[in-house]
Scaffold this motif. Sequence first.
Motif, short mmCIF file in Angstrom:
data_model
loop_
_atom_site.label_atom_id
_atom_site.label_comp_id
_atom_site.label_asym_id
_atom_site.label_seq_id
_atom_site.Cartn_x
_atom_site.Cartn_y
_atom_site.Cartn_z
N ILE A 73 19.90 -33.62 -1.07
CA ILE A 73 21.33 -33.60 -1.35
C ILE A 73 22.06 -34.15 -0.13
N VAL A 85 23.22 -22.03 4.09
CA VAL A 85 22.04 -21.62 3.33
C VAL A 85 21.63 -20.20 3.70
N ASP A 110 16.17 -22.05 -1.77
CA ASP A 110 17.38 -21.37 -2.21
C ASP A 110 17.10 -19.88 -2.39
N SER A 149 21.75 -18.54 -8.67
CA SER A 149 21.73 -19.96 -8.30
C SER A 149 23.12 -20.57 -8.37
N TYR A 153 24.52 -22.27 -4.82
CA TYR A 153 24.90 -23.68 -4.64
C TYR A 153 26.41 -23.86 -4.58
N VAL A 156 27.04 -23.05 -0.86
CA VAL A 156 26.48 -24.02 0.08
C VAL A 156 27.13 -25.39 -0.06
N PHE A 157 27.35 -25.85 -1.30
CA PHE A 157 27.84 -27.21 -1.52
C PHE A 157 29.19 -27.30 -2.24
N TRP A 159 29.60 -26.51 -5.42
CA TRP A 159 29.39 -26.88 -6.81
C TRP A 159 30.00 -25.85 -7.75
N TRP A 172 26.31 -28.79 -13.30
CA TRP A 172 27.06 -28.59 -12.08
C TRP A 172 28.02 -29.74 -11.88
N HIS A 174 30.94 -31.43 -9.12
CA HIS A 174 31.36 -31.48 -7.72
C HIS A 174 32.49 -32.48 -7.62
N TRP A 197 13.12 -27.80 -8.44
CA TRP A 197 13.98 -28.90 -8.86
C TRP A 197 13.13 -29.95 -9.57
#
Length: 249
Positions: A73, A85, A110, A149, A153, A156-157, A159, A172, A174, A197
């Motif tokens: 990512i 994380v 994760d 999850s 995420y 962290v990001f 999303w 997801w 973004h 993943w």
Amino acid sequence: MTQPMPGVPNWVDLGTSDLGDAIRFYTQLFGWEAEISGEEYGGYTTFYLDGRATAGAGPLFGEGQQTAWSTYIATDDADSVALRVEAAGGKVLVPPFDVMYQGRMAAFLDQSGAPFSVWQSGTMKGADVFDLPGALTWNELITRDVEGSAAFYGEVFGWVARESNAGDYIVWEHRGQTIAGLQPMDHAWPHDLPPHWMISFAVIDCDDSAGYAQSLGGRLVTPPVDLPIGRYSMIQDPQGGMFSILQAG
């Protein structure tokens, strides 16, 4: 998919027990060209589709590692991602480090144990092509901890998890763009299969590509099947690496 920007999958690579045979398999299956790096990069191989970087592959270095594809990512600060994380309940497997002048990367688990990585670009930004036949077209997390999850995420990001029109499948978003998926693992999945993943490469004809993969030594885990987004097949390469192919509907 979208073109790489911070918070979006921008690269995939394969860690394999037999790099030479993996090069044979994937170059024939997708029409890729392979560029093998020097010893300073451990023989890391970059695959090109019509001259544009599309994926990578390298040997396994850790004892007991299994052949597998990894999702990266994009980020503009790998060190900050590492802190987020851990704060969100994940684990830092490989702390951020520089890959010569090409970029900076790190590897994580994760909150459910699914591995993923981040890439902070230097001279190498990630993949140059998406969604065309032979190129990466989709990344999805397969996990039993859907709520955890979605929260992980998101923290962290940034999303946002949204329900889709395909049953319990989640997408997801973004910055207003759909960038990945989340597939819940129900009772139909093997109980000992860990969260992971999954990556999908675009193909022109799913049935032809699946048959060709078999002829090259691959195994069909999921024979071609129609899904709302197109025709899909999950394949295991000769060394056991799992990936999918998708013919857009």
